[in-house]
Design a protein around this motif. Structure first.
Motif, PDB file in Angstrom:
ATOM      1  N   GLU A 180       5.053  23.192  89.958  1.00 48.84           N
ATOM      2  CA  GLU A 180       4.250  22.385  89.329  1.00 48.84           C
ATOM      3  C   GLU A 180       3.047  21.606  90.183  1.00 48.84           C
ATOM      4  N   VAL A 181       3.712  21.278  91.497  1.00 54.25           N
ATOM      5  CA  VAL A 181       2.642  20.715  92.424  1.00 54.25           C
ATOM      6  C   VAL A 181       1.301  21.543  92.625  1.00 54.25           C
ATOM      7  N   ALA A 182       1.700  22.835  92.977  1.00 55.28           N
ATOM      8  CA  ALA A 182       0.398  23.729  93.345  1.00 55.28           C
ATOM      9  C   ALA A 182      -0.299  23.780  91.760  1.00 55.28           C
ATOM     10  N   LEU A 183       0.542  24.042  90.925  1.00 60.60           N
ATOM     11  CA  LEU A 183      -0.251  24.120  89.566  1.00 60.60           C
ATOM     12  C   LEU A 183      -1.294  22.875  89.365  1.00 60.60           C
ATOM     13  N   ALA A 184      -0.716  21.662  89.334  1.00 51.82           N
ATOM     14  CA  ALA A 184      -1.491  20.521  89.120  1.00 51.82           C
ATOM     15  C   ALA A 184      -2.570  20.471  89.962  1.00 51.82           C
TER      16      ALA A 184
END
Length: 312
Positions: free
Chosen positions: A180-184
């Motif tokens: 989610e961090v990379a996606l955000a």
């Protein structure tokens, strides 16, 4: 009359040489029709070519549709002669793992491709996408290795193997938060950037076809795997769903870039739409992660309670 019946029977079930000739003529007629349309040829010859193209094209489609079942039966029969291809056809779980290995290789390729573009073009955009695909690749690789080790450690103990798979399922839910961090970061860059790269209409059409393919099959396989009640297979299908939704968002950004003005600046309404879609994808990833953690923890607790009761 008998000759006509024989001709109709032959056309219904033609031999291979005749089929090759029909397909070759069809391709030539289609090419001629395209050339005539491009150059605006409007003579009687053009109409004859168009009519012949329609007839041959319709018959070629008929032969393909009629030949698909026989071709499928032949491929299945030959595939069953080898252990790998037989498992690929008959075992859904094996097929899921095999295609997950392929997805892992493709993700690594995307990560390397975006990393190289990021370095060459000094682009943070491509760097963020490379980071996302690296995280996705690491997650798939971890599941493949974890599943292999779990099967090896549990040996013939099915109860222990089920417990290992539930632990992997919960760990996958936790890993989705890292993803989610990379996606955000990728979503934020996509929303804030005016036009990160030059898109073409051909690229947009190709991206749309591939994206809809991923979305349709991700949803179909998600429902299929639920019936099997296998946590490890569900992990792979949940990851595929997340990947498909990200591709859908990327497609939307591509379409906005293609149809924005010459300066490459997307309209404010489109920026808002990109933000809503992007962070909806992020929310879906978080929801999947929480759902997997809660579900796995509940089932592991039930297994532990059953074990304690059996000891008593």
């Amino acid at each position: 009359m008998n000759k006509l019946k024989k001709l109709i029977a032959f056309l219904k079930d033609p031999n291979f040489i005749f089929l090759c000739a029909v397909w070759l003529i069809t391709l030539c007629l289609v090419a001629c029709s395209i050339v005539m349309m491009v150059f605006g040829v409007g003579s009687w010859l053009a109409y004859v070519v168009f009519a012949c193209t329609a007839v041959f094209f319709a018959y070629a489609i008929y032969t393909i549709v009629r030949g698909v079942p026989a071709l499928k039966a032949m491929v299945v029969e030959r595939a069953k002669r080898h252990a790998f291809t037989n498992n690929l056809i008959t075992d859904y779980g094996f097929r899921t793992i095999a295609f997950s290995v392929l997805s892992f290789v493709i993700n690594v390729g995307f990560a390397v491709f975006n990393a190289v573009l990021g370095i060459v073009a000094s682009s943070v955009w491509y760097g963020i996408l490379a980071g996302y695909y690296i995280c996705l690749s690491a997650l798939r690789f971890g599941l493949l290795v974890g599943g292999y080790k779990a099967k090896k450690r549990s040996a013939d103990n099915s109860a222990l193997f089920s417990e290992y798979k539930l632990r992997l399922y919960r760990l996958c839910g936790v890993a989705l938060f890292v993803l989610e961090v990379a996606l955000a970061a990728a979503v934020t860059m996509m929303v804030l950037s005016d036009r990160p790269t030059a898109y073409t209409e051909i690229m947009a059409i190709t991206s749309a076809a591939y994206t809809f393919y991923k979305i349709i099959f991700a949803i179909i396989n998600l429902f299929k795997v639920r019936r099997l009640n296998d946590p490890l297979l569900q992990c792979f299908r949940n990851i595929n769903l997340t990947d498909a939704t990200v591709s859908l968002f990327s497609l939307q950004v591509t379409l906005v870039a293609v149809f924005s003005d010459e300066s490459g600046v997307a309209p404010k309404s489109m920026r808002t739409l990109n933000a809503i879609t992007g962070f909806t994808v992020c929310a879906l990833t978080i929801f999947l992660g929480v759902f997997m953690i809660v579900r796995a923890s509940g089932k592991l607790k039930s297994l532990q309670q059953r074990g304690d009761n059996s000891e008593k």
